[in-house]
Design a protein around this motif. Structure first.
Motif, short mmCIF file in Angstrom:
data_model
loop_
_atom_site.label_atom_id
_atom_site.label_comp_id
_atom_site.label_asym_id
_atom_site.label_seq_id
_atom_site.Cartn_x
_atom_site.Cartn_y
_atom_site.Cartn_z
N VAL A 156 -5.58 59.33 103.00
CA VAL A 156 -4.55 58.22 102.68
C VAL A 156 -5.38 56.85 102.08
CG1 VAL A 156 -3.52 56.45 104.09
CG2 VAL A 156 -3.04 58.84 104.42
N VAL A 157 -6.64 56.62 102.60
CA VAL A 157 -7.57 55.47 102.17
C VAL A 157 -7.94 55.77 100.66
CG1 VAL A 157 -9.66 54.37 101.95
CG2 VAL A 157 -8.59 55.32 104.30
N LEU A 158 -8.32 57.08 100.22
CA LEU A 158 -8.57 57.33 98.67
C LEU A 158 -7.09 57.16 97.96
CD1 LEU A 158 -10.99 60.27 99.07
CD2 LEU A 158 -11.30 57.98 98.67
N ARG A 159 -6.10 57.65 98.51
CA ARG A 159 -4.76 57.51 97.67
C ARG A 159 -4.39 56.20 97.50
NH1 ARG A 159 1.21 58.96 100.21
NH2 ARG A 159 2.43 58.00 98.81
N ALA A 193 -10.77 61.60 110.67
CA ALA A 193 -9.92 62.57 110.06
C ALA A 193 -9.79 62.75 108.66
CB ALA A 193 -8.57 62.58 111.06
N SER A 194 -9.64 63.99 108.15
CA SER A 194 -9.48 64.24 106.63
C SER A 194 -8.35 63.70 106.46
CB SER A 194 -9.54 65.66 106.56
OG SER A 194 -8.61 66.51 107.10
N ILE A 209 -7.37 47.33 101.83
CA ILE A 209 -6.79 48.54 102.40
C ILE A 209 -7.05 48.66 103.90
CG2 ILE A 209 -7.29 51.09 102.27
CD1 ILE A 209 -8.44 50.45 99.54
N HIS A 210 -7.77 48.02 104.38
CA HIS A 210 -7.91 48.11 105.87
C HIS A 210 -6.98 47.26 106.45
CE1 HIS A 210 -9.64 46.16 109.75
NE2 HIS A 210 -9.62 47.45 110.00
N GLY A 211 -6.53 46.23 105.98
CA GLY A 211 -5.45 45.55 106.38
C GLY A 211 -4.10 46.36 106.25
N GLU A 212 -3.83 46.97 105.38
CA GLU A 212 -2.59 47.86 104.95
C GLU A 212 -2.85 48.81 106.06
OE1 GLU A 212 0.85 48.37 102.98
OE2 GLU A 212 -0.60 46.84 102.88
N LEU A 213 -3.81 49.50 106.31
CA LEU A 213 -3.75 50.69 107.49
C LEU A 213 -3.18 50.10 108.86
CD1 LEU A 213 -6.72 52.93 106.27
CD2 LEU A 213 -4.23 53.04 105.94
N ILE A 234 -15.84 55.28 103.46
CA ILE A 234 -15.01 56.23 102.66
C ILE A 234 -14.75 56.16 101.22
CG2 ILE A 234 -12.71 57.20 102.43
CD1 ILE A 234 -12.34 56.66 105.56
N LEU A 235 -14.53 54.94 100.88
CA LEU A 235 -14.74 54.39 99.35
C LEU A 235 -16.05 54.59 98.68
CD1 LEU A 235 -12.47 51.23 99.52
CD2 LEU A 235 -11.98 53.70 98.95
N ASN A 236 -17.16 54.41 99.33
CA ASN A 236 -18.47 54.64 98.91
C ASN A 236 -18.89 55.79 98.74
OD1 ASN A 236 -21.10 53.55 97.90
ND2 ASN A 236 -21.67 53.82 99.87
N ARG A 237 -18.65 56.56 99.90
CA ARG A 237 -18.98 58.34 99.55
C ARG A 237 -18.23 58.65 98.38
NH1 ARG A 237 -19.51 59.82 105.90
NH2 ARG A 237 -21.34 58.53 106.39
N ALA A 238 -16.99 58.23 98.34
CA ALA A 238 -16.09 59.01 97.07
C ALA A 238 -16.39 58.55 95.79
CB ALA A 238 -14.57 58.67 97.46
#
Length: 360
Positions: A113-116, A107-108, A129-133, A148-152
């Motif tokens: 949230v991941v990018l933030r 979902a967008s 970041i995965h652990g935080e989610l 997500i991070l790589n594409r950004a």
């Protein structure tokens, strides 16, 4: 003659069942007419082209007619009719167009949230970041976070750059002061320079001096005079930001280093590194210098001094929750009802700026 005789005989033969079955004769005659019309059309059009709706209608009606009658009723072969029916059944149970192969897309809102989180925590990798989610209750694979991070275009944490100037200024705002020069052209086109200082945390501004010849010794002496005459507490100040202008010499840095300030030089041609001071200078120009004519150094010094009193004591700031610097230090005012009070206006600098206060 012969054709007329055949027609007369045929009509009399058809009239006999009409007498016996008067109720069904009209419907049966209509069917015979339609069948004969189909026969005529087949002779003229060897191949018919049917739309999907036509095929659906023929396939649905086929269940109501015995199969051995299909060849006489329908304008196509039974094999074609059965093929259409099989296609309808297959299309009903075909879900290939309703779903995408592979994993469902992220979902967008989750991507945002991941990018933030990655932007707010430069030292965190995709595992952190995965652990935080996961701690927050959202289940997703660590590889999804990495994608997500790589594409950004966000590099892994060990190779990321340090905090940006914006992040540094926000995190250390209460410990930072900044200085910079601004220039003003007088009415006779003589250029005068003013040295100003801004406290990031309180947004309080100071005028260190005005001169037409900003040399290194003058800048150093202006810093000494300011520190001797000011009653501001400098214990909480840790950093002084300045640009690389030649007027800021090592002696100037030493004056502030003696008070415990660490001097940070901004990169060349990087106004964002001193963004708060640059914005304060822009405010000076928009609200004051672009709206008045300056005569000489004395006039500029008096005008800036009066404006800075207004800036520190009356002008609200969004960074301070719409309070002025003096209110931010002393505390917000007591709530009142303006309908029961009278607001008084005070003109500053000949009416160039207005101040408002509750009349006593």
């Amino acid at each position: 003659m012969i054709l007329s005789t055949v027609y007369a005989v045929t009509r009399r033969l058809l009239s006999l069942p009409a007498l016996l079955l008067r109720r069904d004769v009209s419907k049966d005659a209509e069917l015979l007419v339609l069948r004969h019309e189909n026969t005529v059309l087949r002779r003229h059009v060897p191949r018919m082209h049917y739309e999907p709706a036509d095929r659906l209608w023929f396939a649905a009606l086929a269940h109501l007619i015995p199969r051995h009658r299909w060849a006489q009723v329908f304008p196509m072969t039974p094999a074609t009719l059965l093929a259409w029916h099989r296609k309808l059944v297959a299309k009903k149970w075909d879900h290939s167009q309703r779903r995408r192969p592979g994993r469902p897309p992220t979902a967008s809102a989750v991507k945002a949230v991941v990018l933030r989180v990655a932007a707010e925590n430069p030292g965190w990798g995709h595992r952190r970041i995965h652990g935080e989610l996961t701690r927050l209750g959202h289940k997703m694979a660590a590889s999804t976070v990495w994608n997500i991070l790589n594409r950004a275009g966000i590099n892994p944490a060990p190779r990321r750059t340090g905090p940006t100037w914006k992040q540094f200024l926000q995190a250390q705002a209460e410990h930072i002061v900044a200085v910079d020069f601004l220039h003003v052209d007088t009415i006779n086109l003589k250029r005068i320079y003013a040295l100003v200082m801004l406290e990031h945390g309180t947004r309080r501004a100071h005028l260190l001096g005005v001169t037409a010849h900003p040399t290194g010794p003058w800048t150093t002496q202006a810093a000494r005079n300011f520190l001797m005459n000011t009653d501001r507490n400098t214990e909480n100040r840790k950093f002084l930001i300045r640009d690389r202008a030649g007027q800021f010499t090592d002696a100037f840095d030493a004056v502030f280093a003696d008070t415990g300030l660490r001097v940070l030089k901004s990169p060349p041609q990087a106004p964002k590194a001193n963004a708060h001071c640059e914005r304060f200078i822009g405010t000076l120009r928009r609200e004051l210098l672009d709206r008045t004519l300056i005569l000489n150094e004395r006039h500029l010094h008096r005008t800036l001094t009066r404006y800075l009193e207004h800036y520190n004591e009356y002008r609200p700031h969004r960074a301070l929750n719409q309070l002025c610097p003096s209110q931010a230090e002393a505390g917000p005012p007591r709530p009142i009802d303006l309908a029961e009070r009278r607001v008084q206006r005070t003109a500053v600098l000949g009416g160039l700026i207005n101040q408002y206060q509750i009349a006593s």
